[in-house]
Structure formats: structure tokens, C-alpha cells
Motif scaffolding. Structure first.
Motif, PDB file in Angstrom:
ATOM      1  N   THR A 214      27.050  54.831  35.006  1.00 39.36           N
ATOM      2  CA  THR A 214      25.725  54.294  35.345  1.00 39.36           C
ATOM      3  C   THR A 214      24.837  54.305  34.097  1.00 39.36           C
ATOM      4  N   LEU A 215      24.943  55.369  33.293  1.00 40.50           N
ATOM      5  CA  LEU A 215      24.153  55.455  32.057  1.00 40.50           C
ATOM      6  C   LEU A 215      24.579  54.370  31.067  1.00 40.50           C
ATOM      7  N   LEU A 216      25.889  54.196  30.885  1.00 40.49           N
ATOM      8  CA  LEU A 216      26.357  53.156  29.959  1.00 40.49           C
ATOM      9  C   LEU A 216      25.778  51.805  30.385  1.00 40.49           C
ATOM     10  N   ASN A 217      25.882  51.500  31.663  1.00 40.18           N
ATOM     11  CA  ASN A 217      25.371  50.214  32.150  1.00 40.18           C
ATOM     12  C   ASN A 217      23.866  50.083  31.909  1.00 40.18           C
ATOM     13  N   ALA A 218      23.138  51.185  32.140  1.00 39.91           N
ATOM     14  CA  ALA A 218      21.684  51.137  31.948  1.00 39.91           C
ATOM     15  C   ALA A 218      21.354  50.888  30.476  1.00 39.91           C
ATOM     16  N   LEU A 219      22.128  51.480  29.581  1.00 41.03           N
ATOM     17  CA  LEU A 219      21.823  51.329  28.155  1.00 41.03           C
ATOM     18  C   LEU A 219      22.195  49.946  27.633  1.00 41.03           C
ATOM     19  N   VAL A 220      23.339  49.404  28.087  1.00 50.84           N
ATOM     20  CA  VAL A 220      23.723  48.086  27.568  1.00 50.84           C
ATOM     21  C   VAL A 220      23.042  46.961  28.344  1.00 50.84           C
ATOM     22  N   ASP A 223      26.215  45.327  33.993  1.00 50.51           N
ATOM     23  CA  ASP A 223      27.252  46.143  34.621  1.00 50.51           C
ATOM     24  C   ASP A 223      28.554  46.064  33.860  1.00 50.51           C
ATOM     25  N   ARG A 224      28.667  46.861  32.821  1.00 50.50           N
ATOM     26  CA  ARG A 224      29.865  46.857  31.995  1.00 50.50           C
ATOM     27  C   ARG A 224      30.961  47.708  32.630  1.00 50.50           C
ATOM     28  N   ALA A 225      30.602  48.928  33.019  1.00 48.21           N
ATOM     29  CA  ALA A 225      31.596  49.848  33.563  1.00 48.21           C
ATOM     30  C   ALA A 225      31.536  49.839  35.087  1.00 48.21           C
ATOM     31  N   ILE A 226      32.668  50.071  35.691  1.00 46.55           N
ATOM     32  CA  ILE A 226      32.707  50.139  37.157  1.00 46.55           C
ATOM     33  C   ILE A 226      32.118  51.471  37.605  1.00 46.55           C
ATOM     34  N   VAL A 227      31.155  51.369  38.519  1.00 45.06           N
ATOM     35  CA  VAL A 227      30.503  52.566  39.050  1.00 45.06           C
ATOM     36  C   VAL A 227      30.848  52.676  40.530  1.00 45.06           C
ATOM     37  N   THR A 228      31.416  53.809  40.945  1.00 43.34           N
ATOM     38  CA  THR A 228      31.640  54.033  42.379  1.00 43.34           C
ATOM     39  C   THR A 228      31.360  55.488  42.685  1.00 43.34           C
ATOM     40  N   GLY A 229      31.317  55.806  43.952  1.00 41.03           N
ATOM     41  CA  GLY A 229      31.119  57.192  44.351  1.00 41.03           C
ATOM     42  C   GLY A 229      32.420  57.985  44.294  1.00 41.03           C
ATOM     43  N   THR A 237      38.587  55.292  28.074  1.00 43.56           N
ATOM     44  CA  THR A 237      37.263  55.215  27.468  1.00 43.56           C
ATOM     45  C   THR A 237      36.814  53.750  27.417  1.00 43.56           C
ATOM     46  N   ILE A 238      35.520  53.535  27.601  1.00 44.05           N
ATOM     47  CA  ILE A 238      34.945  52.186  27.523  1.00 44.05           C
ATOM     48  C   ILE A 238      33.968  52.167  26.358  1.00 44.05           C
ATOM     49  N   GLU A 239      34.086  51.159  25.471  1.00 43.31           N
ATOM     50  CA  GLU A 239      33.214  51.118  24.301  1.00 43.31           C
ATOM     51  C   GLU A 239      32.331  49.890  24.324  1.00 43.31           C
ATOM     52  N   GLU A 240      31.082  50.060  23.948  1.00 42.69           N
ATOM     53  CA  GLU A 240      30.148  48.938  23.858  1.00 42.69           C
ATOM     54  C   GLU A 240      29.294  49.116  22.608  1.00 42.69           C
ATOM     55  N   ASP A 241      28.972  47.990  21.935  1.00 38.27           N
ATOM     56  CA  ASP A 241      28.075  48.042  20.787  1.00 38.27           C
ATOM     57  C   ASP A 241      26.672  47.658  21.219  1.00 38.27           C
ATOM     58  N   LEU A 242      25.692  48.371  20.746  1.00 36.59           N
ATOM     59  CA  LEU A 242      24.315  47.964  20.961  1.00 36.59           C
ATOM     60  C   LEU A 242      23.468  48.471  19.807  1.00 36.59           C
ATOM     61  N   VAL A 243      22.195  48.099  19.801  1.00 29.95           N
ATOM     62  CA  VAL A 243      21.299  48.531  18.728  1.00 29.95           C
ATOM     63  C   VAL A 243      20.125  49.255  19.353  1.00 29.95           C
ATOM     64  N   ILE A 252      30.197  55.113  23.863  1.00 27.61           N
ATOM     65  CA  ILE A 252      31.482  55.322  24.527  1.00 27.61           C
ATOM     66  C   ILE A 252      31.310  56.075  25.829  1.00 27.61           C
ATOM     67  N   ASP A 253      31.761  55.438  26.894  1.00 26.46           N
ATOM     68  CA  ASP A 253      31.768  56.067  28.218  1.00 26.46           C
ATOM     69  C   ASP A 253      33.172  56.613  28.412  1.00 26.46           C
ATOM     70  N   THR A 254      33.249  57.844  28.829  1.00 29.28           N
ATOM     71  CA  THR A 254      34.558  58.487  28.853  1.00 29.28           C
ATOM     72  C   THR A 254      35.016  58.807  30.263  1.00 29.28           C
ATOM     73  N   ALA A 255      36.303  59.135  30.358  1.00 29.75           N
ATOM     74  CA  ALA A 255      36.837  59.643  31.610  1.00 29.75           C
ATOM     75  C   ALA A 255      36.213  61.010  31.837  1.00 29.75           C
ATOM     76  N   GLY A 256      35.808  61.301  33.061  1.00 28.68           N
ATOM     77  CA  GLY A 256      35.188  62.591  33.361  1.00 28.68           C
ATOM     78  C   GLY A 256      36.155  63.728  33.065  1.00 28.68           C
ATOM     79  N   LEU A 257      35.572  64.842  32.596  1.00 29.05           N
ATOM     80  CA  LEU A 257      36.426  65.976  32.241  1.00 29.05           C
ATOM     81  C   LEU A 257      36.796  66.754  33.501  1.00 29.05           C
ATOM     82  N   ARG A 258      38.081  66.751  33.860  1.00 25.59           N
ATOM     83  CA  ARG A 258      38.547  67.564  34.988  1.00 25.59           C
ATOM     84  C   ARG A 258      40.060  67.685  34.918  1.00 25.59           C
TER      85      ARG A 258
END
Ligand code: GDP
Ligand code: MG
Length: 434
Positions: A214-220, A223-229, A237-243, A252-258
Motif C-alpha cells: 500500500t505504501l509503495l502504491n501511495a508513493l508511486v 496501483d503498482r503492487a497487488i494489495v490484499t488482506g 521484490t517489486i522495484e519502482e523508480d521515482l523522484v 523496493i517493496d519486499t516480501a514480508g519477513l516471516r
């Protein structure tokens, strides 16, 4: 199409037909309108620009042909030029010739590449500053001063020790120390150069489902990354360039640590960890509506203070009193509301701004190559200084040879001295035609 070299006009005369004088008989700084021809066949209508050595990009005779463009036209004009005796340029060869012919130095040549690859306006402005020679000036001034100190050290060797005026050694030591300080200042600009050239690596991590995507999408902003519950939605990992604030960012949006049985997710988590180590800024997210568990406590405790941001997300699900105090910069968010995206951006900007002066006019900063050479040169100078301070005559002779090594390193930055391999390394990164 650009043709450069002593035979540029011979080729131009063969492939370009215009009214009046042929290209080779025309004065520098003018242009002709005519046709590109292959024997008797007309290939394209075109403009031909005439530049003569040394007043051109390469310092050689140069003609540039401006056709209508498009793949076919361009390819046919190129074919004509090749048939008429030209050859294809190597990557960066025009800029390399400009360097070899002494029109620009190596630091300026590198700036051409930086300018082409600039990912933000600020990065482009800094590259232009470097292209115009402002960084070279600083290297050259330093080089000239050290050269003088080296000459003065060598001159002391001709004096019998007891006849050397008392002021000479202290003066040489002071000037050497001053040069070291200037090198330190230059080296300190590496961080800024790195952020502008390579972009800042900003990595978002945290447990699954805290709102990273959700944060990655808000920053870029889309809706770049899939967001679900469902926890574990982002497995790679998902990478996007921005300024942000003029600083190019690789987000970089990463896989959750678990702990997980899923092979793909496990590899994703490994990637996350290696990305986190390299990050210029690590955004660690927790779900503020849930108790912070031991694993999270551990991560938070190990966050490096000057390059981390702690995000307490989902505050809309809390009663608003998280009372969490961390030793790193932190911010409470509810990322399902868009306003928070801007707040996070501002936080990112202000943290990265600590590493460069964003208020100042964009200016050239050193690159990794410059840093390596400068560091070696600085070590040599430090040694020189220590030897001069020790004062014994045989040390002074050694000091002067150390000084020479420092000069060689410094000379390699701007290309006063260079090896073929270095040039290949730099210019092979250019594209053809630059
Ligand atoms: N209530 C609430 N839900 C949120 C917030 N941010 C994200 N979510 C929801 O939390 C779930 C997981 O989000 P996601 O971005 O996929 O988390 P990730 O696994 O960390 O990438 C989704 O259903 C989001 O809509 C928030 O601030 N408040
Ligand atoms: Mg995700």
C-alpha cells in the motif's frame, strides 16, 4: 548523423548534393540544404552542418546530417556514409576523441554519461556543472598546489640541513595538511554524488500485511503492487523508480519477513534481507493496531539511526494513543488515506536531505572512481606529512617520492595520466553516437 575525422568532408562530398559549392568548400559554422544521394539515387532531403577542427565536439572536422529521421531513412543514410568510406563509431568514441584531442578532460567526459543517464532534474544540473568543468577545476587546483609542494620539498634536498631556513619545513607541513583537508572535503561529496548518480535505494520491509505494498502504491501514485488482506501476497521484490525532492529513488517493496514453507516466498525473503543491507534508507513498517512482537522489537532495535524510518501504520484501527517511542525517526500513518503518502514522502526527503545540501544550487560531486583515486592520494599525502614532521633528511627524500605517487593518482582522475584499459572501461558504457 555525425561524421568526424580528417576525411569527414571527403565522405560528405560523396553523399551530399547541394546547389553551389560542395560541402568541403563551405566555411565552418554554416549549413547547406540538399539531398543525401547514393550514386544517382536520392535517399532523403537533409540539412548538412559544417564544423571544422578544432571547433567541434571532437576537435576534428565534423559534418552532421539532419535527415527526416525514422528507422529506414536513418539506416539508408548510414549505409551511404559507410559505402563512401566512413566507419561506424564505437560506443562513446566521439567523446573519447574529444578527450584524446584535449578538448575535455576525463571528469568532463564522464559528465556526458551522467547527463544522459540523469534521472532527475537535480542530477542533470549537477552533471552539467561537471561537464562545464567546475569539478575539474577543483581537481586541477589541487594538483597544481601539490605539484608546487613537491617541487619545494625536492628543493630542500639541495640544502645542507643546517642551512635550511627555520620557516621552510613548518610551511611545507602546513601546505601539505591544507591539501589533505581539501581532499577530505572532496571525498565527503561522494555520498551526494552517489545519491544523484545511482539514486537512493529505499527499501520497505516489515511483517506480512502491515501495508508495505500500500505504501509503495501511495508513493508511486498508482496501483503498482497487488494489495490484499492475505498475508504473503508479495512474494518477490517489486522495484519502482521515482523522484522525491530532486533525488532519484529506487523504491523496493519486499516480501514480508516471516517463516514460510513457500519456496518462492523464501527466496523473496532472502532478497529482502540482502536489499536491506544495501539500502540508503530502510523503511520498516509495523501494524500499529497489533502488539509489536519480539521479532519486530529486535529489528527496530537494530535499525541504523541515520538511514532508517519506522512507520507505524493502520492508526485508523487504534484509539490513537500508540505512545511508541523509537530511537530512529518514526511516523504514524493510515495509508488507506492518501494524505499520508505525502507525509511519508516529506520524511524520506528530509532524511536523505541530511546527506546532501538540497537548498544549494545543484553542483558536481565526485564519483566512485574519483573517490578511490582520491583516497589513495590522500593516504600518500598523510604519509608525506608524517615524514616531514619527523624531519630526518632521508625521510624527506622518501616524502618527495610519496608526493609523486599522490600526484599520479590525482592526475588519473582528470586523465593527465591514463591507461588504455581505463578509457575502455569508461567509454564502453556510452552508447554509440555519443
Ligand atoms: N485499516 C487499514 N488498512 C490498511 C492500511 N494500510 C494497508 N491496509 C490494508 O492492509 C492489507 C495489507 O496491505 P498490503 O499493502 O498488501 O500489506 P503488505 O503485505 O505489507 O504488502 C490490505 O488489505 C490493505 O488495504 C491502513 O492504514 N489502515
Ligand atoms: Mg505486499
Amino acid at each position: 548523423m555525425r561524421i568526424s575525422g580528417p576525411d569527414a568532408f571527403t565522405v560528405a562530398d560523396r553523399i551530399f548534393r547541394c546547389r553551389g559549392k560542395p560541402p568541403s568548400a563551405r566555411p565552418a559554422g554554416t549549413f547547406a540544404i540538399g539531398h543525401v544521394i547514393d550514386g544517382e539515387q536520392v535517399i532523403d532531403q537533409a540539412l548538412l552542418l559544417i564544423m571544422r577542427a578544432p571547433h567541434s565536439y571532437t576537435s576534428e572536422d565534423v559534418v552532421e546530417i539532419q535527415g527526416h529521421g525514422g528507422r529506414q531513412c536513418a539506416r539508408r543514410i548510414l549505409r551511404c556514409a559507410l559505402d563512401a568510406g566512413a566507419r561506424s563509431a564505437d560506443p562513446g568514441e566521439f567523446t573519447q576523441r574529444a578527450f584524446l584531442n584535449g578538448r575535455i578532460d576525463l571528469v568532463q567526459a564522464e559528465a556526458v554519461l551522467d547527463l544522459i543517464h540523469a534521472r532527475s532534474e537535480r542530477a542533470a544540473a549537477a552533471a552539467l556543472d561537471q561537464l562545464e568543468g567546475r569539478l575539474s577545476d577543483r581537481f586541477n587546483a589541487l594538483y597544481d598546489d601539490i605539484l608546487l609542494i613537491a617541487a619545494d620539498i625536492e628543493a630542500t634536498l639541495d640544502f645542507p640541513e643546517d642551512e635550511l631556513p627555520d620557516t621552510v619545513m613548518p610551511d611545507l607541513i602546513r601546505r601539505t595538511a591544507d591539501a589533505v583537508t581539501r581532499m577530505e572535503t572532496l571525498i565527503a561529496s561522494w555520498d551526494e554524488g552517489h545519491l544523484l548518480r545511482d539514486g537512493a535505494l529505499v527499501v520497505i520491509s516489515g511483517k506480512p500485511n502491515v501495508g508495505k505494498s500500500t505504501l509503495l502504491n501511495a508513493l508511486v501514485g498508482h496501483d503498482r503492487a497487488i494489495v490484499t488482506g492475505t498475508p504473503g501476497t508479495t512474494r518477490d521484490t517489486i522495484e519502482e523508480d521515482l523522484v522525491i525532492g530532486g533525488i532519484p529513488i529506487r523504491l523496493i517493496d519486499t516480501a514480508g519477513l516471516r517463516d514460510t514453507d513457500c519456496e518462492i516466498e523464501r527466496i523473496g525473503i532472502q532478497r529482502t534481507r540482502s536489499r536491506m543491507e544495501k539500502a540508503d534508507l530502510h523503511i520498516y513498517m509495523v501494524d500499529a493496531s497489533q502488539p509489536i512482537d519480539d521479532q519486530e522489537q529486535q529489528v527496530i532495535a537494530s535499525l541504523p539511526p541515520n538511514r532508517s524510518l519506522l512507520l507505524l501504520n493502520k492508526i485508523d484501527l487504534t484509539d490513537g494513543s500508540s505512545n511508541f517511542s523509537a530511537r530512529v525517526p518514526s511516523i504514524e500513518t493510515s495509508l488507506i488515506q492518501s494524505a499520508y503518502g505525502e507525509q511519508v514522502k516529506e520524511m524520506i526527503r528530509s532524511i536523505l536531505a541530511g546527506r546532501m545540501d538540497l537548498e544549494a544550487r545543484p553542483h558536481a560531486a565526485i564519483s566512485e572512481r574519483h573517490r578511490r583515486l582520491l583516497s589513495t592520494a590522500m593516504d600518500e599525502l598523510q604519509e608525506t606529512r608524517t615524514m616531514l614532521e619527523a624531519g630526518a633528511e632521508d625521510l624527506v627524500a622518501l616524502a618527495s617520492s610519496r608526493m609523486r605517487t599522490a600526484l599520479e593518482q590525482l592526475g588519473a582522475v582528470t586523465g593527465r595520466t591514463y591507461q588504455e584499459e581505463l578509457l575502455n572501461n569508461i567509454f564502453s558504457r556510452f552508447c554509440i553516437g555519443k
